[in-house]
Scaffold this motif. Structure first.
Motif, PDB file in Angstrom:
ATOM      1  N   GLY A 132       3.075  56.620  64.831  1.00 46.73           N
ATOM      2  CA  GLY A 132       2.003  57.699  64.255  1.00 46.73           C
ATOM      3  C   GLY A 132       1.887  57.678  62.777  1.00 46.73           C
ATOM      4  O   GLY A 132       2.396  56.646  62.195  1.00 46.73           O
ATOM      5  N   PRO A 133       1.110  58.455  62.135  1.00 50.28           N
ATOM      6  CA  PRO A 133       0.978  58.561  60.864  1.00 50.28           C
ATOM      7  C   PRO A 133       2.330  58.411  59.934  1.00 50.28           C
ATOM      8  O   PRO A 133       3.424  59.384  60.202  1.00 50.28           O
ATOM      9  CB  PRO A 133       0.431  59.655  60.564  1.00 50.28           C
ATOM     10  N   GLY A 134       2.348  57.561  59.001  1.00 50.75           N
ATOM     11  CA  GLY A 134       3.707  57.417  58.363  1.00 50.75           C
ATOM     12  C   GLY A 134       4.848  56.899  59.158  1.00 50.75           C
ATOM     13  O   GLY A 134       5.921  56.943  58.500  1.00 50.75           O
ATOM     14  N   GLU A 135       4.667  56.243  60.318  1.00 47.72           N
ATOM     15  CA  GLU A 135       5.663  55.595  61.016  1.00 47.72           C
ATOM     16  C   GLU A 135       5.425  54.343  61.254  1.00 47.72           C
ATOM     17  O   GLU A 135       4.290  53.790  60.773  1.00 47.72           O
ATOM     18  CB  GLU A 135       5.795  56.378  62.512  1.00 47.72           C
ATOM     19  N   VAL A 136       6.496  53.553  61.409  1.00 49.77           N
ATOM     20  CA  VAL A 136       6.482  52.019  61.672  1.00 49.77           C
ATOM     21  C   VAL A 136       7.063  51.667  63.024  1.00 49.77           C
ATOM     22  O   VAL A 136       7.985  52.440  63.384  1.00 49.77           O
ATOM     23  CB  VAL A 136       7.276  51.299  60.620  1.00 49.77           C
ATOM     24  N   LEU A 137       6.603  50.656  63.566  1.00 53.50           N
ATOM     25  CA  LEU A 137       7.308  50.243  65.115  1.00 53.50           C
ATOM     26  C   LEU A 137       8.086  49.128  64.492  1.00 53.50           C
ATOM     27  O   LEU A 137       7.739  48.130  63.777  1.00 53.50           O
ATOM     28  CB  LEU A 137       6.080  49.761  65.936  1.00 53.50           C
ATOM     29  N   VAL A 138       9.501  49.199  64.829  1.00 56.10           N
ATOM     30  CA  VAL A 138      10.549  48.140  64.714  1.00 56.10           C
ATOM     31  C   VAL A 138      10.916  47.341  65.753  1.00 56.10           C
ATOM     32  O   VAL A 138      11.098  47.886  66.871  1.00 56.10           O
ATOM     33  CB  VAL A 138      11.605  49.051  63.926  1.00 56.10           C
ATOM     34  N   ALA A 174      -0.697  54.726  60.405  1.00 51.15           N
ATOM     35  CA  ALA A 174      -1.695  55.220  59.508  1.00 51.15           C
ATOM     36  C   ALA A 174      -1.080  55.783  58.348  1.00 51.15           C
ATOM     37  O   ALA A 174      -0.191  56.607  58.335  1.00 51.15           O
ATOM     38  CB  ALA A 174      -2.949  56.329  59.981  1.00 51.15           C
ATOM     39  N   GLY A 175      -1.358  55.311  57.118  1.00 51.50           N
ATOM     40  CA  GLY A 175      -0.916  55.876  55.767  1.00 51.50           C
ATOM     41  C   GLY A 175       0.056  55.134  55.144  1.00 51.50           C
ATOM     42  O   GLY A 175       0.709  55.843  54.168  1.00 51.50           O
ATOM     43  N   VAL A 176       0.806  54.083  56.036  1.00 55.16           N
ATOM     44  CA  VAL A 176       1.980  53.675  55.349  1.00 55.16           C
ATOM     45  C   VAL A 176       1.592  52.666  54.491  1.00 55.16           C
ATOM     46  O   VAL A 176       0.890  51.894  54.572  1.00 55.16           O
ATOM     47  CB  VAL A 176       2.780  52.897  56.685  1.00 55.16           C
ATOM     48  N   THR A 177       2.485  52.861  53.289  1.00 58.94           N
ATOM     49  CA  THR A 177       2.065  51.762  52.216  1.00 58.94           C
ATOM     50  C   THR A 177       3.468  51.280  51.770  1.00 58.94           C
ATOM     51  O   THR A 177       4.296  51.766  51.979  1.00 58.94           O
ATOM     52  CB  THR A 177       1.404  52.253  50.879  1.00 58.94           C
ATOM     53  N   GLY A 178       3.464  50.093  50.746  1.00 57.89           N
ATOM     54  CA  GLY A 178       4.758  49.616  50.501  1.00 57.89           C
ATOM     55  C   GLY A 178       5.510  48.916  51.672  1.00 57.89           C
ATOM     56  O   GLY A 178       6.663  48.348  51.120  1.00 57.89           O
ATOM     57  N   LEU A 179       4.955  48.577  52.650  1.00 57.49           N
ATOM     58  CA  LEU A 179       5.719  48.096  53.681  1.00 57.49           C
ATOM     59  C   LEU A 179       4.548  46.854  54.316  1.00 57.49           C
ATOM     60  O   LEU A 179       3.525  47.216  54.364  1.00 57.49           O
ATOM     61  CB  LEU A 179       6.203  48.699  54.806  1.00 57.49           C
ATOM     62  N   GLN A 180       5.173  45.646  54.696  1.00 54.61           N
ATOM     63  CA  GLN A 180       4.404  44.690  55.391  1.00 54.61           C
ATOM     64  C   GLN A 180       5.110  44.270  56.888  1.00 54.61           C
ATOM     65  O   GLN A 180       6.254  44.474  57.191  1.00 54.61           O
ATOM     66  CB  GLN A 180       4.460  43.504  54.540  1.00 54.61           C
ATOM     67  N   VAL A 181       3.968  43.989  57.662  1.00 51.75           N
ATOM     68  CA  VAL A 181       4.497  43.524  58.972  1.00 51.75           C
ATOM     69  C   VAL A 181       5.282  42.156  58.920  1.00 51.75           C
ATOM     70  O   VAL A 181       4.992  41.432  57.986  1.00 51.75           O
ATOM     71  CB  VAL A 181       3.242  43.286  60.000  1.00 51.75           C
ATOM     72  N   GLU A 220      14.014  47.328  72.951  1.00 57.38           N
ATOM     73  CA  GLU A 220      13.552  46.201  72.100  1.00 57.38           C
ATOM     74  C   GLU A 220      12.723  46.682  70.707  1.00 57.38           C
ATOM     75  O   GLU A 220      12.539  46.020  70.113  1.00 57.38           O
ATOM     76  CB  GLU A 220      12.615  45.442  73.396  1.00 57.38           C
ATOM     77  N   TYR A 221      12.183  48.068  71.177  1.00 59.85           N
ATOM     78  CA  TYR A 221      11.388  48.503  70.042  1.00 59.85           C
ATOM     79  C   TYR A 221      11.623  49.755  69.835  1.00 59.85           C
ATOM     80  O   TYR A 221      12.103  50.574  70.821  1.00 59.85           O
ATOM     81  CB  TYR A 221       9.992  48.407  70.413  1.00 59.85           C
ATOM     82  N   ASP A 222      11.456  50.316  68.435  1.00 54.52           N
ATOM     83  CA  ASP A 222      12.075  51.796  68.380  1.00 54.52           C
ATOM     84  C   ASP A 222      10.810  52.087  67.081  1.00 54.52           C
ATOM     85  O   ASP A 222      10.480  51.381  66.123  1.00 54.52           O
ATOM     86  CB  ASP A 222      13.272  51.983  67.826  1.00 54.52           C
ATOM     87  N   ILE A 223      10.612  53.335  67.194  1.00 57.59           N
ATOM     88  CA  ILE A 223       9.899  54.058  66.092  1.00 57.59           C
ATOM     89  C   ILE A 223      10.725  54.732  65.135  1.00 57.59           C
ATOM     90  O   ILE A 223      11.600  55.325  65.272  1.00 57.59           O
ATOM     91  CB  ILE A 223       8.874  55.214  66.658  1.00 57.59           C
ATOM     92  N   SER A 224      10.312  54.492  63.607  1.00 53.20           N
ATOM     93  CA  SER A 224      10.868  55.084  62.450  1.00 53.20           C
ATOM     94  C   SER A 224       9.953  55.720  61.666  1.00 53.20           C
ATOM     95  O   SER A 224       8.892  54.991  61.332  1.00 53.20           O
ATOM     96  CB  SER A 224      11.711  53.954  62.021  1.00 53.20           C
ATOM     97  N   ARG A 225      10.437  56.739  60.931  1.00 51.04           N
ATOM     98  CA  ARG A 225       9.458  57.197  59.820  1.00 51.04           C
ATOM     99  C   ARG A 225       9.519  55.889  58.712  1.00 51.04           C
ATOM    100  O   ARG A 225      10.828  55.386  58.576  1.00 51.04           O
ATOM    101  CB  ARG A 225      10.163  58.586  59.284  1.00 51.04           C
ATOM    102  N   ALA A 226       8.456  55.481  58.107  1.00 52.44           N
ATOM    103  CA  ALA A 226       8.656  54.510  57.093  1.00 52.44           C
ATOM    104  C   ALA A 226       9.467  54.809  56.036  1.00 52.44           C
ATOM    105  O   ALA A 226      10.029  54.075  55.410  1.00 52.44           O
ATOM    106  CB  ALA A 226       6.992  54.461  56.461  1.00 52.44           C
ATOM    107  N   ALA A 227       9.743  56.163  55.587  1.00 55.82           N
ATOM    108  CA  ALA A 227      10.589  56.599  54.497  1.00 55.82           C
ATOM    109  C   ALA A 227      12.156  56.351  55.014  1.00 55.82           C
ATOM    110  O   ALA A 227      12.821  56.152  53.993  1.00 55.82           O
ATOM    111  CB  ALA A 227      10.447  57.863  54.259  1.00 55.82           C
ATOM    112  N   ASN A 228      12.332  56.075  56.108  1.00 56.46           N
ATOM    113  CA  ASN A 228      13.721  55.713  56.621  1.00 56.46           C
ATOM    114  C   ASN A 228      13.991  54.241  56.652  1.00 56.46           C
ATOM    115  O   ASN A 228      15.267  54.035  56.957  1.00 56.46           O
ATOM    116  CB  ASN A 228      14.088  56.382  58.082  1.00 56.46           C
ATOM    117  N   VAL A 229      13.145  53.265  56.316  1.00 58.41           N
ATOM    118  CA  VAL A 229      13.384  51.918  56.568  1.00 58.41           C
ATOM    119  C   VAL A 229      13.656  51.410  55.002  1.00 58.41           C
ATOM    120  O   VAL A 229      12.987  51.915  54.070  1.00 58.41           O
ATOM    121  CB  VAL A 229      12.437  51.181  57.110  1.00 58.41           C
TER     122      VAL A 229
END
Length: 353
Positions: free
Chosen positions: A23-29, A73-80, A126-135
């Motif tokens: 979701g917004p502000g999150e990443v799939l890891v 959506a809205g995640v910046t400063g990280l790359q796939v 195999e996959y987990d959701i995390s807040r972008a701020a937590n990675v």
């Protein structure tokens, strides 16, 4: 995707589930490694059903690292494609209370809640959701396996922030599990006088010496640990005792007995009951008994990042503590090995989805 579901006790099933969407502000890891924590073993060793009643299931795995495969959506400063260590979701604060504003997110009354829902990292998948701020993006010199136990190192950083350390401090670590080992390594990077580790078995104590987690060791099976520590400190006792066992152990009592007058006992272990200790001895010695609950920030810096900095600088050795690796399909075997350390020789067990 494949994910482990915990139905209570030792009933662990690997099942198919949809890949979650960030979701917004999150990443799939994409999870590459996840550690089995001692707190994961508490419900595993019980026979009770998970919260929600019979037939309910929970997801677990808060020690994890992997790579970012999708940005919300809205995640910046990280790359796939970025390799990352993940700070677990259950440590998230509300960001608005006085504790969060002062950096003590681990004390937030709403810790681990988001919109009223209890949040957990699910690294045993195999996959987990995390807040972008937590990675945290991993440097090349830190492997995904080492990063999977950053949570343990961050707990050690926080415990030693809680303690009063000087170059003359003698630190005793009670317990040779991953928390004790990582705390010992972190203590030795702090320039203390000496780290003594107390454990029940020779093999992990030898690992403590080889991995830089202790200067001297005490085998509790061979001698009375309190007397041994007093002998090693010239009868004075330890300046700081780090209790890293918890559960139903008698280690808090031992810590009080082996601490010097005016010393400190810092409790990292999670007790499953009410530990007993000599209150009069603690009073007579005027001990500082402190609990160390997870981690947060120190001087404005996230302790999770400080732990990563120690790893990246080569000042602590995570690889030396990882003894067992299992694929996700064999997670039941992984938990069996982690729960039976004497039989398996396990120290830190990783699951690799």
């Amino acid at each position: 995707m494949k994910a482990a579901l915990f139905y209570g006790g030792r009933d662990i099933r690997v099942e198919d589930h949809p890949i979650p969407e960030p979701g917004p502000g999150e990443v799939l890891v994409r999870v590459r490694a996840a550690g089995i924590c001692g707190s994961d073993l508490h419900p595993y060793l019980e026979r009770s059903a998970p919260a929600g009643g019979a037939g309910a299931a929970t997801r677990r795995g808060h020690e994890l690292a992997g790579e970012v495969v999708e940005l919300g959506a809205g995640v910046t400063g990280l790359q796939v494609g970025a390799r990352v260590g993940v700070q677990p979701a259950h440590l998230d604060g509300c960001d608005g209370c006085s504790f969060c504003r002062s950096g003590d997110t681990h004390l937030c009354p709403e810790r681990g809640l988001r919109h009223g829902e209890r949040m957990h990292s699910s690294g045993f998948a195999e996959y987990d959701i995390s807040r972008a701020a937590n990675v945290r993006v991993l440097p090349d010199e830190v492997s995904s396996e080492a990063a999977a136990i950053l949570d343990c190192y961050a707990c050690g950083v926080h415990a030693l922030v809680r303690a009063r350390l000087t170059p003359a401090t003698t630190v005793v670590v009670l317990g040779t599990g991953a928390i004790g080992m990582t705390a010992g390594q972190v203590a030795r990077t702090s320039g203390v006088g000496k780290v003594i580790m107390v454990g029940n078995r020779a093999a992990p104590l030898n690992t403590a010496l080889d991995a830089g987690a202790a200067d001297e060791v005490v085998a509790a099976e061979a001698s009375d640990p309190v007397e041994a520590v007093l002998d090693l400190t010239g009868g004075r006792g330890a300046d700081v005792v780090l209790e890293a066992v918890g559960a139903d152990a008698s280690t808090l009592r031992q810590g009080v007995e082996m601490a010097r007058p005016g010393g400190e006992v810092v409790v990292l272990g999670i007790f499953t009951g009410t530990p007993e200790f000599d209150v009069r001895a603690a009073y007579r010695k005027e001990l500082h008994i402190r609990w160390s609950n997870s981690y947060s920030t120190w001087g404005g810096a996230p302790e999770f990042q400080l732990a990563l900095d120690l790893l990246a600088a080569g000042r602590v050795d995570a690889e030396a503590l990882i003894t067992h690796r299992f694929p996700l399909t064999r997670i039941a075997d992984a938990f069996h090995a982690a729960a039976d350390k004497k039989g398996s020789g396990a120290l830190k067990v990783l699951v690799r989805p």
